[in-house]
Design a protein around this motif. Structure first.
Motif, PDB file in Angstrom:
ATOM      1  N   SER A  63       1.217  -1.387  -0.090  1.00  0.00           N
ATOM      2  CA  SER A  63       0.795   0.166   0.303  1.00  0.00           C
ATOM      3  C   SER A  63       1.172   1.499   0.252  1.00  0.00           C
ATOM      4  O   SER A  63       2.192   0.952   0.298  1.00  0.00           O
ATOM      5  CB  SER A  63      -0.807  -0.218   0.950  1.00  0.00           C
ATOM      6  OG  SER A  63       0.249   0.130   2.503  1.00  0.00           O
ATOM      7  N   GLN A  68      -0.124  -2.363   4.249  1.00  0.00           N
ATOM      8  CA  GLN A  68      -0.906  -3.390   4.269  1.00  0.00           C
ATOM      9  C   GLN A  68       0.274  -3.397   3.128  1.00  0.00           C
ATOM     10  O   GLN A  68       1.244  -2.580   1.945  1.00  0.00           O
ATOM     11  CB  GLN A  68      -1.450  -3.657   3.831  1.00  0.00           C
ATOM     12  CG  GLN A  68      -2.637  -3.358   5.322  1.00  0.00           C
ATOM     13  CD  GLN A  68      -4.291  -3.228   4.410  1.00  0.00           C
ATOM     14  OE1 GLN A  68      -4.436  -3.554   3.376  1.00  0.00           O
ATOM     15  NE2 GLN A  68      -5.215  -4.683   5.336  1.00  0.00           N
ATOM     16  N   VAL A  93      -2.575 -11.422   1.939  1.00  0.00           N
ATOM     17  CA  VAL A  93      -2.623  -9.997   2.808  1.00  0.00           C
ATOM     18  C   VAL A  93      -2.146  -9.671   4.179  1.00  0.00           C
ATOM     19  O   VAL A  93      -2.135 -10.252   4.819  1.00  0.00           O
ATOM     20  CB  VAL A  93      -3.665  -9.058   3.109  1.00  0.00           C
ATOM     21  CG1 VAL A  93      -3.936  -7.499   3.431  1.00  0.00           C
ATOM     22  CG2 VAL A  93      -4.702  -9.144   1.369  1.00  0.00           C
ATOM     23  N   GLU A  95      -0.483  -7.084   7.363  1.00  0.00           N
ATOM     24  CA  GLU A  95      -0.908  -5.231   7.994  1.00  0.00           C
ATOM     25  C   GLU A  95       0.402  -6.130   8.471  1.00  0.00           C
ATOM     26  O   GLU A  95       0.068  -6.899   9.697  1.00  0.00           O
ATOM     27  CB  GLU A  95      -1.720  -5.657   8.776  1.00  0.00           C
ATOM     28  CG  GLU A  95      -2.414  -4.140   9.218  1.00  0.00           C
ATOM     29  CD  GLU A  95      -3.887  -4.285   9.410  1.00  0.00           C
ATOM     30  OE1 GLU A  95      -4.782  -4.031   8.482  1.00  0.00           O
ATOM     31  OE2 GLU A  95      -4.130  -4.472  10.909  1.00  0.00           O
ATOM     32  N   TYR A 101       5.137  -7.432  10.110  1.00  0.00           N
ATOM     33  CA  TYR A 101       4.201  -7.486   9.005  1.00  0.00           C
ATOM     34  C   TYR A 101       3.028  -9.290   9.688  1.00  0.00           C
ATOM     35  O   TYR A 101       4.482  -9.909   9.938  1.00  0.00           O
ATOM     36  CB  TYR A 101       4.427  -7.550   7.558  1.00  0.00           C
ATOM     37  CG  TYR A 101       4.755  -6.508   6.957  1.00  0.00           C
ATOM     38  CD1 TYR A 101       3.354  -6.029   6.437  1.00  0.00           C
ATOM     39  CD2 TYR A 101       5.929  -5.599   6.629  1.00  0.00           C
ATOM     40  CE1 TYR A 101       4.204  -4.375   6.302  1.00  0.00           C
ATOM     41  CE2 TYR A 101       5.889  -4.584   6.133  1.00  0.00           C
ATOM     42  CZ  TYR A 101       5.364  -3.744   5.681  1.00  0.00           C
ATOM     43  OH  TYR A 101       4.741  -2.777   5.310  1.00  0.00           O
TER      44      TYR A 101
END
Length: 124
Positions: A63, A68, A93, A95, A101
């Motif tokens: 992102s 993300q 995915v 985050e 992460y």
């Protein structure tokens, strides 16, 4: 993720977020780190000795704010002499939480033909 399977390392706390959801073939969505860990443990119990799984990330989409990251790739399961047995695709995915992460959602799909297709082909 491959380490979770190949080394029977069920330390999913390092990979999955507490509220992660995992989507797999022939299963309802698995919600929560502990439930995902249990599912992995069950999968490993049915994983023949010497079989290995390898994941290849083909695309990484962070992102703009770096919070993300989406990974898209494929996987391969091989037997103890590295003969490919089956393959599939995945999306995960991640985050960033507390500087690290963690996976919040993942999904995999096998390339194996559906059983109904095999039965249909035999009839024709």
């Amino acid at each position: 993720m491959a380490e979770l399977f190949n080394d029977s390392n069920l330390n999913s706390e390092e990979y999955y977020a507490e509220n992660a959801i995992s989507f797999s073939q022939n299963k309802p969505p698995i919600e929560g780190r502990l439930a995902i860990r249990k599912s992995i443990k069950e999968d490993l119990a049915n994983f023949p000795n010497g079989y290995k799984i390898a994941f290849v990330v083909n695309e990484v989409h962070p992102s703009n704010d770096g919070i993300q990251v989406v990974e898209i790739g494929h996987y391969r399961v091989s037997d103890f002499v590295s003969t490919p047995l089956y393959t599939g695709n995945f999306i995960a995915v991640f985050e960033k939480r507390e500087g690290k992460y963690v996976c919040i959602r993942d999904m995999s799909a096998s390339d194996r033909p559906r059983l109904e297709s095999k039965v249909k082909d035999k009839k024709e």
